[in-house]
Every structure is written in C-alpha cells, then in structure tokens.
Motif scaffolding. Structure first.
Motif, short mmCIF file in Angstrom:
data_model
loop_
_atom_site.label_atom_id
_atom_site.label_comp_id
_atom_site.label_asym_id
_atom_site.label_seq_id
_atom_site.Cartn_x
_atom_site.Cartn_y
_atom_site.Cartn_z
N LYS A 51 5.47 0.82 0.93
CA LYS A 51 6.14 -0.45 -0.81
C LYS A 51 4.17 -0.10 -1.45
N GLU A 108 13.39 9.22 1.97
CA GLU A 108 14.63 8.56 2.02
C GLU A 108 14.05 7.40 1.15
N GLU A 109 15.26 7.12 0.46
CA GLU A 109 15.39 6.27 -0.62
C GLU A 109 15.61 4.62 0.69
N TYR A 110 16.53 4.67 1.75
CA TYR A 110 16.45 3.62 2.88
C TYR A 110 16.10 4.34 4.21
N GLU A 135 14.91 4.37 7.80
CA GLU A 135 14.96 3.46 9.30
C GLU A 135 14.14 4.09 10.50
N SER A 168 16.66 -0.91 8.88
CA SER A 168 17.66 0.01 8.28
C SER A 168 18.20 -0.70 7.16
N GLY A 198 16.80 -0.37 0.89
CA GLY A 198 15.75 0.50 0.06
C GLY A 198 14.35 0.24 -0.77
N GLN A 199 13.99 1.30 -0.80
CA GLN A 199 12.51 1.58 -1.88
C GLN A 199 12.35 2.35 -2.29
N LEU A 200 12.40 2.18 -3.88
CA LEU A 200 11.90 3.57 -4.67
C LEU A 200 11.29 2.72 -5.15
N ARG A 220 9.51 7.09 -4.72
CA ARG A 220 9.32 7.11 -3.39
C ARG A 220 8.18 7.78 -3.65
#
Length: 314
Positions: free
Chosen positions: A108, A162-164, A166, A175, A178-180, A182
């Motif tokens: 993050k 990937e926003e999500y 894994e 999994s 979501g993290q934005l 990116r």
C-alpha cells in the motif's frame, strides 16, 4: 526510466540527513533542515543522478544509539516528500526492512509512492539486523531470512497490476482484497541488499538488482561471479542490475582532511578509478561525497555530474 544492465555506468546516492550513523554522517547534518534535503534532491535531479535512496529503521535501542544514532527518517515519507520537488530522479529504499511489516501494508505504501511519483520507485529490500526492532513490532527476527524470501514473493503479487492481488504462502496469504491506486510501473523493480551468502542467493533468485553492502573492490568480482552463477542455476533468464557502493569521493584537491579512504583529485583520475567498477560487471555506483556544509555537498554533486560523469563510459 529504470536503470538497465545494458546501459552505461550510472550513479546514484544515499541521501544525507535522513540517516545519521556515526560511520558516515558529516557534522553539519545534525543541524540540517527539510529545505536542505530538498535542495540536495533538486541538485541530484538536475545533475543526472539516477536515484536518491533512503534507509529504514523504526527504532534504535540504546545499546546501538551511540554508533547508529536515532536519526532515521521514514523512507516512504521522505521519498514522497522529495517526489514532490523533483521530476526525473528515481526514488529508492536502500533498504526497506520489509520483514517488519505485512506485505500488504508495504505494498500500500510503496504502490502509492510509485503512483504519485509517476513510476519512479525502486524498492530495495533487506533482512534487517536490529533484534529489538523486530521484537517491539512482533516480527520474527531469527527467521527473518525466510520471512524476507516470502515477502519478496508476496510483494511481486501485491505490487503487480491486479486490483485484487492473490498470494498464498507459508506465512502470508491474501485474496479478494482490493488495493488502489496501483503502481504506475507495470513491474516495480525489487533490488535486494546485502553481501552475506544468503543475501547474494536471494538477489540472484528473486531480485531485479543487487545492492552489496560494504564489499571492498577486491571482493566484488568473486561476489558478482557467484551472483550470476546462482542466477543461471536457478533458471532466471532476466538480466540483473549489479550495484556497488564506492569509496567516499571529493572532486578536486581538498584543503581539509577528507580521510585516507576518500578518492580525491582531478575529475579524469576519479573517473578512471570508478571505471574499474564497470570492468567488474557493475552497472550502477552509489556515491557519497565528503562535505562540510550542504552548499559544499551540492557543489560536489554538480562538479561530479559535470566533470566526472562524462568520463565514466570512456
């Protein structure tokens, strides 16, 4: 923008002020200000330095404070501040002790930094060495090597597109989270710091770059050969950026004592000496200049860029 193994010998620097170990800090740094730090960063940006680097320590125990000092700026906050006053210079953690934090928390922070800086992050990682730091944060000191290996793997996923993301490992699993934003880069380069056998192996197998720590010149060729042999044995085809920390530098003839290990003199002579690193297979050198003030430091940086750097590829 990223440093490429096939390119010319590039040069970056560990920032002063943000870490003030007695091993390398100059006396003037104790009274320096954020303005001084910003001016140094602006100078590096103008002068063609490839990157600026910031260290990572959360807290220093009393038993180590005399030598290490307790002055260690947070690298994400420091590099984020400097991203706002620069335009092109890369921003590197050298090194982030990522085993102190969950990889999603690290992702993050650094994904945001890369996003805000327009893709200028190099994530340098290392195992750490201060037991009390790990214990205070509930992190595993004795198993930090294995933790770092898995954390690098987890960060590959968490800093991907990937926003999500894994990942499933022995220690970490995530999994559906979501993290934005990116990172701006499609692949954030991860450079591994350290010169122990475990660190060299980790860099060879998992790293996009290797940041040796304190290896003298004479030891580097053997270390670099081992790095490439381990990488080939692991079947990793991508090239790796090899770094080196040079001796302290002073461009010109100093009229004060700069120490016996310091390389000083005419620009051509300095460049000839530094070209030896390229002959060993080094792609980027981390330089540190002796100085008595911020003004002398920025003058040294400008002189190096103008008079020494053009000769590094001769």
């Amino acid at each position: 923008m990223p440093i490429l193994p096939a390119g010319p010998l590039s040069y970056g620097m560990q920032l002063p002020i943000q870490s003030q170990s007695a091993i390398y800090a100059e006396p003037w740094e104790a009274g320096a200000t954020p303005f001084d730090l910003a001016e140094i960063a602006r100078t590096a940006d103008r002068a063609g330095f490839a990157y600026l680097a910031s260290c990572d320590h959360v807290a220093i125990p009393r038993r180590l404070a005399e030598g290490m000092s307790t002055v260690w700026y947070d690298p994400v906050a420091t590099l984020g501040f400097l991203a706002g006053v620069t335009e092109r210079v890369l921003l590197m953690s050298h090194v982030a002790v990522v085993g102190l934090r969950h990889p999603l928390a690290t992702a993050k922070q650094y994904a945001t930094l890369d996003h805000l800086s327009g893709g200028r992050l190099i994530l340098g990682v290392g195992a750490g060495h201060v037991r009390e730091e790990f214990e205070a944060l509930g992190a595993d000191f004795d198993g930090r090597g294995g933790v770092l290996d898995e954390t690098v793997d987890a960060l590959r996923a968490a800093l991907g597109p990937e926003e999500y993301p894994e990942f499933a490992g022995e220690r970490f699993s995530f999994s559906g989270l979501g993290q934005l934003p990116r990172p701006a880069q499609e692949r954030v380069p991860i450079w591994v710091g350290g010169s122990s056998p475990a660190a060299v192996r980790r860099a060879a197998v998992r790293g996009d770059g290797w940041l040796p720590q304190g290896d003298p010149r004479g030891k580097l060729p053997e270390q670099i050969a081992r790095l490439h042999a381990l990488r080939e044995a692991a079947g990793v085809a991508e090239p790796i950026v090899v770094g080196a920390i040079t001796e302290p530098l002073y461009v010109g003839e100093p009229d004060w004592s700069v120490g016996r290990r310091t390389l000083s003199g005419k620009p051509e002579a300095l460049a000839e000496s530094l070209r030896e690193y390229a002959a060993m297979g080094v792609h980027q050198i981390q330089v540190r200049f002796r100085s008595r003030s911020r003004a002398e430091l920025t003058d040294q940086m400008a002189a190096f860029a103008a008079d020494v750097a053009p000769h590094l590829d001769s």
